[in-house]
Write an enzyme that holds these catalytic residues in place. Structure first.
Site, short mmCIF file in Angstrom:
data_model
loop_
_atom_site.label_atom_id
_atom_site.label_comp_id
_atom_site.label_asym_id
_atom_site.label_seq_id
_atom_site.Cartn_x
_atom_site.Cartn_y
_atom_site.Cartn_z
CG HIS A 22 81.34 15.37 52.13
ND1 HIS A 22 80.94 16.58 51.63
CD2 HIS A 22 82.69 15.29 52.23
CE1 HIS A 22 81.69 17.31 51.31
NE2 HIS A 22 83.23 16.73 51.23
CD1 TRP A 76 84.51 16.13 45.62
CD2 TRP A 76 83.42 14.46 46.09
NE1 TRP A 76 83.84 15.94 47.05
CE2 TRP A 76 83.27 15.45 47.02
CE3 TRP A 76 82.53 13.84 45.15
CZ2 TRP A 76 82.55 14.86 47.62
CZ3 TRP A 76 81.62 13.03 46.25
CH2 TRP A 76 81.30 13.95 47.79
#
Length: 104
Positions: A22, A76
């Site tokens: 992240h 993702w």
């Protein structure tokens, strides 16, 4: 603006990897989230349960429901599938949370 929250589950021992991924979030994914009306998005980790608590704001006329069909979102999800509990399509297993209190 609406605030929503949900929980997901991280596989044990992978908090640092989750945070690293992240920290390096793809700019095109960020752009897609913002275009969908998402802002002020945070994810917190609860160590004893491996739960990820996510909270975000979305515009009244958001298009978050369209995100699962977006190519970058699917990419993702595939990238994150090895470290999280996911469905067969790699989407995270997420449980919506009901707000029971709010203080401004």
């Amino acid at each position: 603006m609406e605030k929503i929250a949900f929980v997901m589950t991280l596989k044990p021992g992978l908090e640092q990897e989750y945070e690293k991924r992240h920290d390096e979030i793809w700019p095109e994914l960020v752009d897609e989230l913002k275009e969908a009306g998402v802002s002020d998005y945070s994810i917190f980790y609860e160590e004893s349960s491996n739960k990820l608590f996510a909270v975000l704001k979305r515009e009244e006329n958001h298009s978050m429901d369209d995100l699962p069909a977006k190519k970058i979102v699917k990419k993702w999800w595939a990238f994150m599938a090895d470290i999280m509990e996911t469905h067969d399509d790699n989407s995270p297993v997420a449980t919506d949370l009901k707000r029971v209190f709010h203080l401004d």
